[in-house]
Design an enzyme around this catalytic site. Structure first.
Site, PDB file in Angstrom:
ATOM      1  CE  LYS A  57     -20.478  15.484  -5.668  1.00 54.80           C
ATOM      2  NZ  LYS A  57     -20.264  14.035  -5.884  1.00 54.80           N
ATOM      3  CB  SER A  60     -23.935  12.346  -5.401  1.00 55.89           C
ATOM      4  OG  SER A  60     -22.529  12.301  -5.548  1.00 55.89           O
ATOM      5  CB  SER A  73     -21.320  10.174  -7.547  1.00 57.93           C
ATOM      6  OG  SER A  73     -22.363   9.775  -6.706  1.00 57.93           O
TER       7      SER A  73
HETATM    8  N1  GLN Z   1     -25.518   6.488  -5.931  1.00 58.05           N
HETATM    9  C1  GLN Z   1     -24.558   5.897  -5.053  1.00 58.05           C
HETATM   10  C2  GLN Z   1     -24.953   6.129  -3.631  1.00 58.05           C
HETATM   11  O1  GLN Z   1     -25.963   6.681  -3.408  1.00 58.05           O
HETATM   12  C3  GLN Z   1     -23.195   6.436  -5.346  1.00 58.05           C
HETATM   13  C4  GLN Z   1     -22.976   7.777  -4.822  1.00 58.05           C
HETATM   14  C5  GLN Z   1     -21.612   8.288  -5.094  1.00 58.05           C
HETATM   15  O2  GLN Z   1     -20.897   7.751  -5.944  1.00 58.05           O
HETATM   16  N2  GLN Z   1     -21.215   9.287  -4.336  1.00 58.05           N
HETATM   17  O3  GLN Z   1     -24.280   5.741  -2.720  1.00 58.05           O
END
Ligand code: GLN
Length: 488
Positions: free
Chosen positions: A78, A155, A179
């Site tokens: 990532k 994400s 995420s």
């Molecule tokens: N979807 C969540 C957010 O937008 C979690 C994102 C994540 O875990 N990095 O904050």
């Protein structure tokens, strides 16, 4: 020869050990598959030449008898993990051409174990999002496409899409509020967020430091155990890293769940959730019972406050972490009339809309006069959520829930409604707030043939039980569906 991109990581490692194929052959097959899959937009940067050199070096190492845990395996990273000499963007324009001179501890562990890195995978900008639509490098397309382009979740959308499409044997990801697990659920892959502190945060671009944790996305539970076994470990460079041995979690995958007490939290049955998710959850409960587990109803009464608390704590920490992107130290700079004007112009040009929204919310809830009303309240809720789990562990050893309240949705469907988007994280944020391990396992398909995941939550540092329960679930679900290959 069989298509090497159909292999699991575990089978690929066995195949190389048996001399059936080399890392060079395996890596070449994956690079070809990556090139075919350009339409998915899973990568921000590819490092194919580097990967071929790495594969050759790995084959040579193997000949001389040195074999690491990930020896010769072509994997994706990532683009939130700093990689020495390879551009790292966090999917943001603000980092410009930033090329780290150092390696994140997680990827350093994996390289020391023989990983061959295929490239840097797309994500939501600074990992803020649930659909991989906030990336400055465009959305990632879910390989599970039907008549329209679907999101892979976020994400870690690039990581999940790449693994689901078979273009990487596995990938690193990060999870601040879901995420790793929600994209795994959206793509029919396995994703585990370990206990907070298991993986070092050193060299990983920070979003919300008290919630951020790295973990893998993989094809199977066993593959995720292999990957996490390499990624995890104590690191003196991260003061929140936990100094504990890393067990062989592949053994946990073989552990029986007989007598294990699985908690079912009634608060996770929410209004508006598609009935098929409730049905799948009920099926999961039956599978665990058949495998010998004891099912216990539990209550996590503060669940309804988890999302509001998360969307205060995470932006608050983000606003502080992202203060460093001021045009002086990293990447992009837009010159203004004076210093303040330069800051403003740089940050207005460099950050996307969602990141700006988070910075504004975070700054607001931390400011004098609002701190007590919002940030402090959210911290108190966080403590209550921790206590909810503590109470639950008196009657159960692990918890079974759905991973996400929906199947993958169409690109563009929710991007204009942040609250709708935030609701995706309803079942995942609690474990981040409490620092607990959680895994998503693909468990079934919805009426449109799209993947759905179930989540196992465990006690802090008890990944052993999480892997055991997840393996039982995986075995019972027998999920073998693969996306139809439309992208070549
Ligand atoms: N979807 C969540 C957010 O937008 C979690 C994102 C994540 O875990 N990095 O904050």
């Amino acid at each position: 020869m069989t298509d090497l991109t159909n292999l699991t990581l575990s089978a690929a490692l066995d195949g190389m050990a048996a001399g059936d194929f080399s890392s060079e052959e395996l890596t070449k097959a994956h690079i070809d598959a990556c090139m075919d899959a350009a339409d998915l937009n899973a990568f921000i940067t590819t490092t194919f030449e580097h990967a071929m050199d790495g594969a050759k070096a790995s084959d040579a190492r193997r000949k001389s008898g040195t074999v690491g845990k990930l020896e010769g395996a072509p994997l994706g990273v990532k683009d939130l993990f700093c990689t020495e000499g390879v551009k790292t963007t966090a999917a943001s324009k603000i980092l410009g051409e930033f090329t780290p001179t150092y390696e994140s501890s997680v990827t350093a562990n994996m390289k020391a174990d023989g990983m061959v890195m295929l490239g840097k995978l797309n994500l939501d900008e600074f990992a803020m999002g649930s659909a991989n639509e906030t990336s400055a490098f465009g959305p990632v397309i879910n390989p599970w496409r039907k008549d329209e382009d679907l999101v892979p979740g976020g994400s870690s959308g690039g990581s999940a899409a790449a693994v689901a499409a078979g273009i990487c044997l596995g990938a690193t990801a990060t999870d601040t509020g879901g995420s790793i697990r929600q994209p795994a659920s959206f793509t029919g892959t396995v994703g585990i967020k370990p206990t907070y502190g298991r993986c070092s945060r050193w060299g990983t671009v920070a979003f919300a430091s008290s919630l951020d944790q790295a973990g893998p996305i993989a094809k199977t539970v066993k593959d995720s155990a292999i990957l996490l076994g390499s990624m995890a470990g104590y690191d003196p460079k991260d003061s929140t890293s936990i100094d504990a041995p890393v067990p062989d979690w592949t053994k946990s995958c073989e552990r029986s769940v007989k007598g294990l007490r699985i908690g079912i939290p009634k608060e996770y049955s929410i209004d508006g959730m598609p009935p098929e998710i409730q049905t799948l959850w009920d099926e999961g409960i039956a599978w665990m019972k058949d495998a010998g587990a004891e099912i216990v109803p539990i209550t996590l009464p503060h669940t309804k406050y988890a999302l509001p608390a998360y969307y205060i704590v995470a932006p608050a920490e983000a606003s502080s972490n992202l203060a460093r992107y001021d045009g002086m130290r990293y990447g992009t700079r837009v010159d203004g009339a004076d210093l303040n004007d330069t800051y403003e112009k740089t940050r207005a040009a460099g950050f996307g809309a969602e990141v700006q929204r988070r910075i504004m919310i975070g700054t607001y809830v931390l400011s004098a006069g609002y701190y007590d009303a919002y940030y402090l309240q959210a911290q108190k809720v966080r403590t209550r959520i921790v206590q909810d789990f503590e109470n639950a562990w008196e009657s159960c050893d692990a918890i079974l829930t759905p991973t996400a309240p929906s199947a993958p949705f169409a690109v563009g469907r929710k991007v204009t409604d942040p609250v709708q988007m935030y609701l995706n994280d309803i079942f995942t944020v609690t474990t981040n707030l409490a620092g607990l391990p959680g895994i998503s396992v693909p468990a079934g398909l919805d009426k449109d043939g799209l993947p759905l995941g179930l989540q196992i939550i465990g006690k802090a540092m008890d990944e052993d039980t999480v892997f055991a329960a997840a393996s039982a679930l995986e075995k019972a679900a027998g999920f073998t569906a693969r996306p139809e290959k439309w992208w070549t």
